[in-house]
Scaffold this motif. Sequence first.
Motif, PDB file in Angstrom:
ATOM      1  N   GLY A 158       7.740   1.556   6.434  1.00 18.57           N
ATOM      2  CA  GLY A 158       7.689   2.851   5.765  1.00 18.57           C
ATOM      3  C   GLY A 158       6.423   3.099   4.968  1.00 18.57           C
ATOM      4  N   VAL A 159       5.390   2.285   5.210  1.00 16.07           N
ATOM      5  CA  VAL A 159       4.139   2.440   4.471  1.00 16.07           C
ATOM      6  C   VAL A 159       3.136   3.192   5.339  1.00 16.07           C
ATOM      7  CG1 VAL A 159       2.262   1.244   3.300  1.00 16.07           C
ATOM      8  CG2 VAL A 159       4.574   0.281   3.239  1.00 16.07           C
ATOM      9  N   THR A 160       2.775   4.386   4.910  1.00 19.85           N
ATOM     10  CA  THR A 160       1.859   5.210   5.693  1.00 19.85           C
ATOM     11  C   THR A 160       0.632   5.561   4.869  1.00 19.85           C
ATOM     12  OG1 THR A 160       3.110   7.150   4.996  1.00 19.85           O
ATOM     13  CG2 THR A 160       3.669   6.226   7.146  1.00 19.85           C
ATOM     14  N   LEU A 161      -0.415   5.947   5.565  1.00 20.03           N
ATOM     15  CA  LEU A 161      -1.671   6.318   4.918  1.00 20.03           C
ATOM     16  C   LEU A 161      -1.817   7.841   4.994  1.00 20.03           C
ATOM     17  CD1 LEU A 161      -3.858   3.489   6.461  1.00 20.03           C
ATOM     18  CD2 LEU A 161      -2.779   3.544   4.204  1.00 20.03           C
ATOM     19  N   PRO A 162      -2.592   8.489   4.145  1.00 23.34           N
ATOM     20  CA  PRO A 162      -3.408   7.887   3.087  1.00 23.34           C
ATOM     21  C   PRO A 162      -2.581   7.475   1.870  1.00 23.34           C
ATOM     22  CG  PRO A 162      -3.608  10.269   2.996  1.00 23.34           C
ATOM     23  CD  PRO A 162      -2.752   9.950   4.202  1.00 23.34           C
TER      24      PRO A 162
ATOM     25  N   GLY B  22       4.132 -15.580   4.074  1.00 25.16           N
ATOM     26  CA  GLY B  22       3.190 -14.750   4.832  1.00 25.16           C
ATOM     27  C   GLY B  22       3.859 -14.281   6.110  1.00 25.16           C
ATOM     28  N   PHE B  23       3.414 -13.155   6.638  1.00 23.51           N
ATOM     29  CA  PHE B  23       4.115 -12.610   7.800  1.00 23.51           C
ATOM     30  C   PHE B  23       3.144 -11.948   8.769  1.00 23.51           C
ATOM     31  CE2 PHE B  23       3.846  -9.495   4.473  1.00 23.51           C
ATOM     32  CZ  PHE B  23       3.490  -8.330   5.119  1.00 23.51           C
ATOM     33  N   GLY B  24       3.647 -11.648   9.946  1.00 25.87           N
ATOM     34  CA  GLY B  24       2.835 -10.968  10.957  1.00 25.87           C
ATOM     35  C   GLY B  24       3.051 -11.550  12.344  1.00 25.87           C
TER      36      GLY B  24
ATOM     37  N   THR C  11       4.827   0.160  -5.808  1.00 25.31           N
ATOM     38  CA  THR C  11       3.560   0.662  -6.337  1.00 25.31           C
ATOM     39  C   THR C  11       2.393   0.088  -5.527  1.00 25.31           C
ATOM     40  OG1 THR C  11       4.460   0.860  -8.568  1.00 25.31           O
ATOM     41  CG2 THR C  11       2.065   0.712  -8.380  1.00 25.31           C
ATOM     42  N   GLY C  12       1.568   0.967  -4.993  1.00 28.17           N
ATOM     43  CA  GLY C  12       0.406   0.525  -4.228  1.00 28.17           C
ATOM     44  C   GLY C  12       0.674   0.426  -2.742  1.00 28.17           C
ATOM     45  N   LEU C  13       1.927   0.680  -2.321  1.00 23.84           N
ATOM     46  CA  LEU C  13       2.223   0.703  -0.885  1.00 23.84           C
ATOM     47  C   LEU C  13       2.950   1.992  -0.486  1.00 23.84           C
ATOM     48  CD1 LEU C  13       3.247  -3.015  -0.159  1.00 23.84           C
ATOM     49  CD2 LEU C  13       1.101  -1.885   0.426  1.00 23.84           C
ATOM     50  N   THR C  14       4.054   2.305  -1.180  1.00 26.68           N
ATOM     51  CA  THR C  14       4.756   3.549  -0.842  1.00 26.68           C
ATOM     52  C   THR C  14       4.442   4.656  -1.847  1.00 26.68           C
ATOM     53  OG1 THR C  14       6.780   3.116  -2.108  1.00 26.68           O
ATOM     54  CG2 THR C  14       6.666   2.187   0.109  1.00 26.68           C
ATOM     55  N   VAL C  15       3.950   4.280  -3.028  1.00 24.13           N
ATOM     56  CA  VAL C  15       3.439   5.265  -3.990  1.00 24.13           C
ATOM     57  C   VAL C  15       2.067   4.762  -4.444  1.00 24.13           C
ATOM     58  CG1 VAL C  15       5.707   6.053  -4.795  1.00 24.13           C
ATOM     59  CG2 VAL C  15       4.605   4.128  -5.945  1.00 24.13           C
ATOM     60  N   ASP C  16       1.268   5.657  -5.023  1.00 25.94           N
ATOM     61  CA  ASP C  16      -0.118   5.290  -5.333  1.00 25.94           C
ATOM     62  C   ASP C  16      -0.203   4.139  -6.334  1.00 25.94           C
ATOM     63  OD1 ASP C  16      -1.148   7.087  -3.554  1.00 25.94           O
ATOM     64  OD2 ASP C  16      -1.562   8.648  -5.046  1.00 25.94           O
ATOM     65  N   GLY C  17      -1.172   3.246  -6.075  1.00 26.98           N
ATOM     66  CA  GLY C  17      -1.311   2.030  -6.853  1.00 26.98           C
ATOM     67  C   GLY C  17      -2.561   1.956  -7.696  1.00 26.98           C
ATOM     68  N   GLY C  18      -3.011   0.741  -7.932  1.00 27.41           N
ATOM     69  CA  GLY C  18      -3.975   0.461  -8.990  1.00 27.41           C
ATOM     70  C   GLY C  18      -5.427   0.295  -8.584  1.00 27.41           C
ATOM     71  N   PHE C  19      -5.794   0.635  -7.342  1.00 24.47           N
ATOM     72  CA  PHE C  19      -7.228   0.706  -7.035  1.00 24.47           C
ATOM     73  C   PHE C  19      -7.707   2.055  -7.563  1.00 24.47           C
ATOM     74  CE2 PHE C  19      -6.917  -2.226  -3.012  1.00 24.47           C
ATOM     75  CZ  PHE C  19      -6.566  -3.290  -3.833  1.00 24.47           C
TER      76      PHE C  19
ATOM     77  N   HIS D 205      -3.045  -5.515   6.030  1.00 27.81           N
ATOM     78  CA  HIS D 205      -1.958  -5.156   6.959  1.00 27.81           C
ATOM     79  C   HIS D 205      -1.708  -3.644   6.909  1.00 27.81           C
ATOM     80  CE1 HIS D 205      -1.069  -9.259   7.876  1.00 27.81           C
ATOM     81  NE2 HIS D 205      -0.434  -9.558   6.753  1.00 27.81           N
ATOM     82  N   THR D 206      -1.765  -3.066   5.698  1.00 25.65           N
ATOM     83  CA  THR D 206      -1.509  -1.638   5.526  1.00 25.65           C
ATOM     84  C   THR D 206      -2.601  -0.812   6.182  1.00 25.65           C
ATOM     85  OG1 THR D 206      -0.397  -2.108   3.449  1.00 25.65           O
ATOM     86  CG2 THR D 206      -1.087   0.176   3.816  1.00 25.65           C
ATOM     87  N   ILE D 207      -3.844  -1.190   5.924  1.00 28.60           N
ATOM     88  CA  ILE D 207      -4.984  -0.468   6.504  1.00 28.60           C
ATOM     89  C   ILE D 207      -4.912  -0.523   8.033  1.00 28.60           C
ATOM     90  CG2 ILE D 207      -7.506  -0.568   6.784  1.00 28.60           C
ATOM     91  CD1 ILE D 207      -7.514  -1.578   3.772  1.00 28.60           C
ATOM     92  N   ASP D 208      -4.431  -1.643   8.557  1.00 33.83           N
ATOM     93  CA  ASP D 208      -4.349  -1.824  10.007  1.00 33.83           C
ATOM     94  C   ASP D 208      -3.102  -1.165  10.607  1.00 33.83           C
ATOM     95  OD1 ASP D 208      -6.660  -3.268   9.797  1.00 33.83           O
ATOM     96  OD2 ASP D 208      -5.690  -5.225   9.841  1.00 33.83           O
ATOM     97  N   GLY D 209      -2.284  -0.516   9.784  1.00 37.52           N
ATOM     98  CA  GLY D 209      -1.108   0.190  10.278  1.00 37.52           C
ATOM     99  C   GLY D 209       0.090  -0.704  10.531  1.00 37.52           C
ATOM    100  N   GLU D 210      -0.026  -1.987  10.160  1.00 42.37           N
ATOM    101  CA  GLU D 210       1.058  -2.926  10.465  1.00 42.37           C
ATOM    102  C   GLU D 210       2.256  -2.769   9.528  1.00 42.37           C
ATOM    103  OE1 GLU D 210      -0.791  -6.772  10.343  1.00 42.37           O
ATOM    104  OE2 GLU D 210      -2.237  -6.207  11.889  1.00 42.37           O
ATOM    105  N   MET D 211       2.086  -1.977   8.464  1.00 41.39           N
ATOM    106  CA  MET D 211       3.176  -1.803   7.507  1.00 41.39           C
ATOM    107  C   MET D 211       3.984  -0.539   7.793  1.00 41.39           C
ATOM    108  SD  MET D 211       3.098  -4.406   5.475  1.00 41.39           S
ATOM    109  CE  MET D 211       3.935  -3.912   3.959  1.00 41.39           C
TER     110      MET D 211
END
Length: 321
Positions: A26-30, A238-240, A85-93, A16-22
């Motif tokens: 407030g979840v933006t890339l990179p 689940g959502f969307g 963690t992993g959505l609005t601040v850097d995560g564990g990948f 969802h995040t990669i697809d911009g749906e978040m």
Amino acid sequence: MLIKVEGAGVCATDLHTIDGEMEPAGVTLPRVLGHENGGRVAAVGDLVSTVAVDDPVLVFPPFSCGLCVACRRGREMLCEHHEFTGLTVDGGFAEYVVVAERSVVKLPHGVEPVDVAPHADAGVTAYHAVKKVAHLAVPGTTAVVLGVGGVGHVGLQLLRELGSGAVVVGVDPNPQRRALAAGLGADAVLDSGEVVDAVRDLTDGRGADLVIDFVGTDRTHADGTGMLARGGTYSIVGFGGMVTVPSAAMVGNEHSVVANLVGNWIDLWEVMQLHARGKLTLKTETHPLEDVNDVLAKLREGEVTGRAVLVPDSSNGRERA
Ligand SMILES: [Zn+2]
Ligand SMILES: [Zn+2]
């Protein structure tokens, strides 16, 4: 504290995040994704008192300040200073992740971080949702799990553990995941085609008293609300999609709809206690961190049964077959 990552679960929210749906959330890339993180404490600040270097931990992904009203009510996922963690601040990948002390759950003895990393989100989310409605799953009722994926397969077991004797039905379009549901103790498993009719057949026309939707598409929202018994509760994880229900039907049948956002710290701690006692099976497959894009593609194609966990090269975590 600095956590050396030994395993990071891959979740549909990453897609969802990669697809911009978040973005509305407030979840933006990179961003370095990865919000289901298990590892070992590598370094701590001077004021850290609850864990020490080398302790195995899970990272509870919502940041919580501990001071706002939501935090003091134990609803950390609604913290006024919300971060994730992993959505609005850097995560564990990644090989390491930095988190606040309030964000870690120390693992019970004998539990390896790589084996339980998905509990940090999948487990806590399933637990939060099921705990909220478990009192409805009494003998003589039927509880339906829509989607036996990474979160749903834990939710199904939690209905068994926290519910009080409901007939538990697992629904999934994928035969492997239906087999998983049966193996985890579902009383019945159904394909997702014509599932509203199938649930009516199974319940002598009454319908499901409780439906927990771990998918969240237009289709599952329509199925989930369509299969409810009078007085039933539809719980969304689940959502969307869009939930579209005539209010006359909701009122006339006294239907309830509830939604669930992750869970709180104590939910995660309680999941780990259940897991440590052998009450929960977490189906995982591990992949090297550098294969992240292949794993995301596999998840998108619906080819992951259970949860995929990324393991950094540098990890000394135990590999699973
Ligand atoms: Zn997730
Ligand atoms: Zn707070």
